[in-house]
Design a protein around this motif. Structure first.
Motif, short mmCIF file in Angstrom:
data_model
loop_
_atom_site.label_atom_id
_atom_site.label_comp_id
_atom_site.label_asym_id
_atom_site.label_seq_id
_atom_site.Cartn_x
_atom_site.Cartn_y
_atom_site.Cartn_z
N GLU A 43 14.41 49.70 34.67
CA GLU A 43 14.70 49.54 33.24
C GLU A 43 14.95 48.06 32.96
O GLU A 43 15.33 47.30 33.85
CB GLU A 43 15.93 50.36 32.85
CG GLU A 43 15.73 51.85 32.96
CD GLU A 43 14.91 52.44 31.82
OE1 GLU A 43 14.58 51.74 30.86
OE2 GLU A 43 14.61 53.64 31.91
N SER A 44 14.76 47.65 31.71
CA SER A 44 14.95 46.26 31.33
C SER A 44 15.99 46.16 30.22
O SER A 44 16.47 47.16 29.69
CB SER A 44 13.63 45.67 30.84
OG SER A 44 13.26 46.27 29.62
N GLU A 45 16.30 44.94 29.87
CA GLU A 45 17.25 44.69 28.78
C GLU A 45 16.75 45.31 27.47
O GLU A 45 17.54 45.77 26.65
CB GLU A 45 17.43 43.18 28.61
CG GLU A 45 18.46 42.79 27.59
CD GLU A 45 18.61 41.29 27.47
OE1 GLU A 45 19.06 40.85 26.40
OE2 GLU A 45 18.29 40.57 28.42
N ALA A 46 15.43 45.36 27.30
CA ALA A 46 14.84 45.90 26.07
C ALA A 46 15.20 47.37 25.84
O ALA A 46 15.29 47.82 24.70
CB ALA A 46 13.32 45.75 26.10
N GLU A 50 19.28 48.01 31.53
CA GLU A 50 18.94 47.00 32.53
C GLU A 50 19.70 47.27 33.83
O GLU A 50 20.89 47.59 33.82
CB GLU A 50 19.30 45.60 32.01
CG GLU A 50 18.88 44.48 32.94
CD GLU A 50 19.16 43.13 32.34
OE1 GLU A 50 18.56 42.16 32.82
OE2 GLU A 50 19.96 43.02 31.40
N GLY A 51 18.98 47.17 34.95
CA GLY A 51 19.59 47.41 36.25
C GLY A 51 19.47 48.84 36.73
O GLY A 51 19.81 49.14 37.87
N ALA A 72 24.07 53.93 34.42
CA ALA A 72 24.01 54.94 33.36
C ALA A 72 23.15 56.11 33.82
O ALA A 72 22.07 56.37 33.28
CB ALA A 72 23.46 54.33 32.08
N PRO A 73 23.59 56.86 34.85
CA PRO A 73 22.76 57.94 35.39
C PRO A 73 22.58 59.08 34.37
O PRO A 73 23.50 59.39 33.61
CB PRO A 73 23.54 58.42 36.62
CG PRO A 73 24.95 58.03 36.37
CD PRO A 73 24.88 56.78 35.53
#
Length: 83
Positions: A43-46, A50-51, A72-73
Protein backbone atom coordinates in the motif's frame (compact mmCIF):
# COMPACT_ATOMS: atom_id res chain seq x y z
CA UNK A 1 8.76 -12.04 -3.83
CA UNK A 2 9.44 -10.23 -7.08
CA UNK A 3 7.09 -7.33 -7.71
CA UNK A 4 7.29 -7.53 -11.47
CA UNK A 5 3.69 -6.75 -12.44
CA UNK A 6 1.99 -3.40 -12.92
CA UNK A 7 -1.34 -3.60 -11.09
CA UNK A 8 -4.25 -1.28 -11.85
CA UNK A 9 -7.03 -1.07 -9.26
CA UNK A 10 -10.28 0.80 -9.83
CA UNK A 11 -12.71 1.37 -6.98
CA UNK A 12 -16.23 2.65 -7.50
CA UNK A 13 -18.70 3.89 -4.91
CA UNK A 14 -22.32 4.60 -5.82
CA UNK A 15 -24.65 6.60 -3.60
CA UNK A 16 -27.96 7.39 -5.20
CA UNK A 17 -27.26 9.04 -8.55
CA UNK A 18 -23.64 9.92 -7.64
CA UNK A 19 -20.68 7.72 -8.59
CA UNK A 20 -17.16 8.26 -7.31
CA UNK A 21 -14.20 6.43 -8.93
CA UNK A 22 -10.69 5.99 -7.60
CA UNK A 23 -7.82 4.61 -9.71
CA UNK A 24 -4.52 3.28 -8.35
CA UNK A 25 -1.52 1.88 -10.20
CA UNK A 26 1.26 0.10 -8.34
CA UNK A 27 3.85 -2.65 -8.70
CA UNK A 28 3.07 -6.03 -7.24
CA UNK A 29 3.30 -9.78 -7.54
CA UNK A 30 0.99 -12.35 -9.12
CA UNK A 31 1.14 -16.10 -8.62
CA UNK A 32 -0.96 -19.26 -8.56
CA UNK A 33 -0.83 -21.71 -5.66
CA UNK A 34 -3.07 -24.70 -4.88
CA UNK A 35 -5.50 -23.68 -7.63
CA UNK A 36 -5.95 -20.12 -6.27
CA UNK A 37 -4.66 -16.86 -7.77
CA UNK A 38 -2.91 -14.27 -5.58
CA UNK A 39 -2.17 -10.59 -6.24
CA UNK A 40 0.06 -8.93 -3.63
CA UNK A 41 1.17 -5.30 -3.41
CA UNK A 42 2.48 -2.71 -0.94
CA UNK A 43 0.00 0.00 0.00
CA UNK A 44 1.11 3.60 -0.53
CA UNK A 45 0.48 6.97 1.04
CA UNK A 46 -2.18 7.56 -1.63
CA UNK A 47 -4.40 4.85 -0.14
CA UNK A 48 -3.86 5.88 3.47
CA UNK A 49 -2.40 2.47 4.33
CA UNK A 50 1.29 3.14 3.67
CA UNK A 51 3.49 0.36 5.02
CA UNK A 52 0.78 -2.31 4.79
CA UNK A 53 0.83 -5.25 2.37
CA UNK A 54 -2.40 -6.30 0.68
CA UNK A 55 -3.15 -9.68 -0.85
CA UNK A 56 -6.15 -10.38 -3.08
CA UNK A 57 -6.98 -14.08 -3.26
CA UNK A 58 -9.23 -15.36 -6.04
CA UNK A 59 -10.47 -18.68 -4.70
CA UNK A 60 -12.93 -19.50 -7.48
CA UNK A 61 -15.65 -17.87 -9.60
CA UNK A 62 -17.75 -17.35 -6.46
CA UNK A 63 -15.30 -16.05 -3.84
CA UNK A 64 -12.59 -13.37 -3.60
CA UNK A 65 -10.79 -12.32 -0.40
CA UNK A 66 -8.75 -9.20 0.35
CA UNK A 67 -6.32 -9.49 3.25
CA UNK A 68 -4.36 -6.50 4.55
CA UNK A 69 -1.32 -7.02 6.81
CA UNK A 70 0.54 -4.39 8.82
CA UNK A 71 -0.49 -1.53 11.09
CA UNK A 72 -4.11 -1.61 9.82
CA UNK A 73 -4.92 -5.32 9.37
CA UNK A 74 -8.25 -6.19 7.80
CA UNK A 75 -10.06 -8.90 5.88
CA UNK A 76 -12.81 -8.52 3.27
CA UNK A 77 -14.51 -11.58 1.80
CA UNK A 78 -16.79 -11.20 -1.22
CA UNK A 79 -19.00 -14.13 -2.21
CA UNK A 80 -21.43 -14.14 -5.11
CA UNK A 81 -25.03 -14.20 -3.90
CA UNK A 82 -24.16 -13.28 -0.29
CA UNK A 83 -24.49 -9.98 1.57
Amino acid sequence: MKENYLISITGEIQQGDDTDRVNLMTRGAFHKRNGHFFITYQESEATGYEGNRTTVKVEDEQKVSMLRYGSAPSQLIIERGKR
